[in-house]
Design an enzyme around this catalytic site. Structure first.
Site, PDB file in Angstrom:
ATOM      1  N   TYR A 129      37.634  54.487  53.570  1.00 17.61           N
ATOM      2  CA  TYR A 129      37.302  53.203  52.950  1.00 17.61           C
ATOM      3  C   TYR A 129      38.130  52.083  53.573  1.00 17.61           C
ATOM      4  CZ  TYR A 129      36.931  49.553  49.381  1.00 17.61           C
ATOM      5  OH  TYR A 129      36.735  48.364  48.727  1.00 17.61           O
ATOM      6  N   SER A 158      39.071  43.926  51.390  1.00 18.21           N
ATOM      7  CA  SER A 158      39.777  44.645  50.325  1.00 18.21           C
ATOM      8  C   SER A 158      41.262  44.707  50.641  1.00 18.21           C
ATOM      9  CB  SER A 158      39.249  46.082  50.186  1.00 18.21           C
ATOM     10  OG  SER A 158      40.020  46.825  49.256  1.00 18.21           O
TER      11      SER A 158
END
Length: 246
Positions: free
Chosen positions: A156, A143
């Protein structure tokens, strides 16, 4: 392998929707034999049927990446059906975004279990096969959140950066025996943000994605590019995001 993808056996986690689904369809169209894993068996069955109706080869297994034995079963399915495994795509992921001061320990644990441990379970299942074969390819979907750190995404991003670190270690340890690719998407048009529990954060991200998100096929094309390279070529890190994304 005429196009570098044809006849390769590719296992994909989180394959029932979004990036996993788009990648499965593209690789199958290019001649790969895809082995699909996810929790939603109905979506997997529909996807598998669609690939087969288009002339592709696909099998599926209902599985959860937080269960090590189930990830191992996905790799075993590849071996049982096609006799080998050439690529594993660790794609399954989850985001539970909150300020750290909200102490969403349950959300932290979900992200660690799926994003980090799930990826490690995929690596653990594939590496013994790759060692025996003398070849293989690990592709981790990471990501852009791990590249630019912003509020609410601390844990995250940490899980994604852990995967990035593990991938680099794998690459160095390989000494040419297997390839390792990390692909970091930005805003992509998938159901991903809709699973965030925090309603205000979910709404903001969903709105932003509706304005700038790129299609999941853009990520699938990057995966295909990495797989298609000659065996001695290792595509390392690819960042793919909307041109207008910060």
């Amino acid at each position: 392998m005429i196009n570098g993808i044809e006849n390769k056996v590719v296992a994909i986690t989180g394959a029932s929707s979004g990036i996993g689904e788009a990648t499965a369809e593209l690789l199958a169209a290019k001649g790969a034999k895809v082995v699909l894993g996810a929790r939603r068996a109905d979506l997997l069955a529909t996807l598998t049927e669609r690939i087969r109706n288009a002339g592709g080869q696909a099998v599926y297994l209902q599985m959860d990446v937080t269960e090590r034995t189930e990830v191992a079963s996905l790799v075993q399915l590849a071996l049982n059906e096609f006799g080998r495994l050439d690529v594993i795509i660790n794609n399954a992921g989850i985001s539970q975004l909150q300020l750290l001061e909200d102490v969403d320990v349950e959300g932290w644990e979900q992200m660690i279990d799926v994003n980090l441990k799930g990826t490690l379970y995929g690596i653990a299942a594939a590496l013994p096969v790759f060692k025996l074969q003398g070849s293989g390819h690990i592709i981790n979907i990471i990501s852009t959140a791990g590249i630019t750190i912003v509020p609410t995404m601390g844990v995250y991003a940490a899980t994604k950066n852990a995967v990035r670190t593990i991938g680099e270690a794998l690459r160095q340890e390989s000494k040419g025996r297997w390839r390792v690719t990390g692909i970091s998407p930005g805003f992509v048009d998938t159901p991903f943000a809709g699973k965030i529990k925090n309603e205000s954060i979910r709404d903001v991200l969903t709105q932003r994605a509706s304005e700038i998100a790129i299609p999941a096929t853009a990520i699938a094309e990057a995966v295909a590019y990495a797989i298609a390279q000659p065996d001695q070529v290792d595509i390392g890190d690819i960042v793919i995001r909307p041109a207008v994304q910060d």
